[in-house]
Design an enzyme around this catalytic site. Structure first.
Site, short mmCIF file in Angstrom:
data_model
loop_
_atom_site.label_atom_id
_atom_site.label_comp_id
_atom_site.label_asym_id
_atom_site.label_seq_id
_atom_site.Cartn_x
_atom_site.Cartn_y
_atom_site.Cartn_z
N CYS A 43 -13.45 -1.90 22.08
CA CYS A 43 -14.48 -1.35 22.71
C CYS A 43 -15.38 -0.27 21.21
CB CYS A 43 -13.70 -0.45 23.85
SG CYS A 43 -12.28 0.58 23.41
N CYS A 83 -1.35 13.77 14.05
CA CYS A 83 -0.84 13.13 15.37
C CYS A 83 -1.70 14.18 16.63
CB CYS A 83 0.02 13.07 16.06
SG CYS A 83 0.39 12.23 17.91
N ASP A 86 -7.50 6.34 26.55
CA ASP A 86 -7.05 7.01 24.99
C ASP A 86 -6.74 7.93 24.47
OD1 ASP A 86 -3.94 7.48 24.15
OD2 ASP A 86 -5.19 6.32 22.90
#
Length: 430
Positions: free
Chosen positions: A286, A31, A308
């Site tokens: 997208c 992450c 993001d």
């Protein structure tokens, strides 16, 4: 809305709000967003009530389409507590205009959920994205607590709570070095053991440079005695956890060959839905649309970023406390960001026979060179060529069925009669 609508403002857009910033109770090794707390050192990473109200009001005012999605992500958004989301729903109800429909969604690791959360999600029709990376050994390879303990049992408890509470749930499964070589085991776990019906497979791709690779391989959390990087979209190397260029496509092809024979219409895989859409002229994601720029991110303090995946200083558009959200989305800088997805495509992609479905993939992954040396090729290009090419006959046929007013799941009878794939692919890795 009293002010004149800015030129270039889209009628709708999607925004991921991060009410806790990068703060999370887990320490998932891959992450990279854990590192983003370095953008806001020494400040609380909790969204204030003022920012919450400004965000929801401006989001609703910015839309000229009837459907509006209020989406929460992190970090781990449930760290804000249930009362925060109760206030969010109340604010949305207060500002909703006649004819508008508000849809709520949240992405969570599930570890803090209980019966009260599940009842709240069901009452307000939240779409919950739950992160699970497959069976226990694969999930626990990287999705761990801060003490290194695996989170699988905790997430399974959340899955049971949500399922029993009649909450709509999408499984978000990242593909990484631990699970990408086991496509059928992963897919059957979700389909057969969990009974999941909505799946997203997201390839892990962590970029690094020669000088940062060792630190990137160590992970993104802030641990004593270890230098931590702020992750940015730089470098042409990838971490050891990342998928290899061909692996994502091999995974998808293997799952597709099972799905096309028995699960069309009952199991919904995002990539398959998106690909079918491309065969009827619709681009709903997208990553595989000709242009982008209408999927943004907002930090806990109201800072809005282009995407993001680009929560970095160079892609900061501004703050909703000094400019309205619709003004930020309509900025020339943001429109240029979205148009560059098309305008920067190398000739190799422009002439590719699967461009109609691929459109070059996400700009964040375009850090390789084409065979003739032009920059801007997607790292996952071999996967896209494999998957879109392999599935083209089936999706073309499904599109024909839909145009004829029939059902896409009729395709299963045609494929079930043939026990072998209609085109060659490496689909028996599981």
């Amino acid at each position: 809305m009293g002010a004149e609508r800015p030129e270039g403002a889209p009628p709708s857009f999607h925004l991921l709000a991060k009410p806790t910033g990068a703060v999370c109770n887990l320490d998932c090794t891959y992450c990279f967003f854990l590192s983003k707390d370095a953008l806001y050192p020494g400040v609380s990473s909790r969204m204030s009530d003022d920012t919450l109200e400004a965000y929801i009001r401006q989001l609703i005012e910015a839309h000229t389409t009837p459907e509006i999605t209020i989406a929460w992500q992190g970090g781990e958004p449930t760290l804000m507590g249930l009362d925060f989301f109760r206030r969010a729903v109340e604010i949305a109800e207060r500002y909703t205009r006649p004819g508008q429909l508000i849809e709520h969604s949240i992405q969570t690791n599930g570890t803090l959920l209980d019966e009260e959360w599940a009842a709240f999600f069901a009452e307000h029709k939240f779409l919950v994205g739950l992160s699970i990376d497959g069976p226990e050994p694969m999930h626990d390879a990287y999705r761990v607590w801060k003490n290194g303990r695996g989170s699988f049992d905790d997430v399974m408890r959340a899955w049971t709570l949500l399922r029993d509470g009649n909450v709509e749930v999408n499984i978000l499964c990242t593909l990484n070095a631990a699970n990408v070589s086991h496509p059928l085991e992963v897919y059957r776990f979700f389909r057969d053991e969990l009974g999941a019906r909505y799946l997203q497979f997201i390839p892990i791709l962590e970029r690094a440079t020669q000088s940062t690779l060792a630190m990137a391989n160590a992970g993104w959390s802030d641990k004593p005695g270890r230098k931590r990087l702020l992750y940015t979209q730089e470098g042409s190397l990838v971490t050891e956890r990342s998928v290899m260029p061909e692996q994502y496509g091999e995974f998808l092809v293997a799952v597709f060959d099972e799905w096309i024979r028995r699960d069309v219409g009952t199991v919904f895989v995002q990539m398959f839905d998106v690909t079918l859409g491309s065969h009827v002229g619709m681009h709903s994601l997208c990553i595989h649309s000709p242009t982008c720029g209408t999927a943004l991110a907002m930090e806990h303090n109201g800072d809005v970023y282009s995407c993001d995946h680009f929560v970095e200083p160079d892609y900061l558009l501004g703050n909703i406390h000094t400019e309205t959200l619709v003004e930020l989305v309509a900025k020339p800088k943001q429109r240029a960001f979205g148009n560059d997805k098309l305008e920067s495509l190398p000739r190799y992609c422009l002439e590719c026979d699967v461009r109609y479905a691929c459109h070059g993939g996400c700009p964040k992954d375009r850090f390789r060179e084409t065979p003739d040396g032009e920059p801007g090729l997607n790292y996952l290009c071999p996967s896209y060529k494999n998957f879109f090419g392999h599935t083209r006959p089936a999706f073309s046929r499904m599109a024909e069925l839909l145009r004829a007013g029939r059902y896409a799941d009729e395709i299963m009878a045609e494929y079930a009669a043939d026990a072998t794939p209609k085109t060659s692919a490496t689909n028996e890795r599981a």
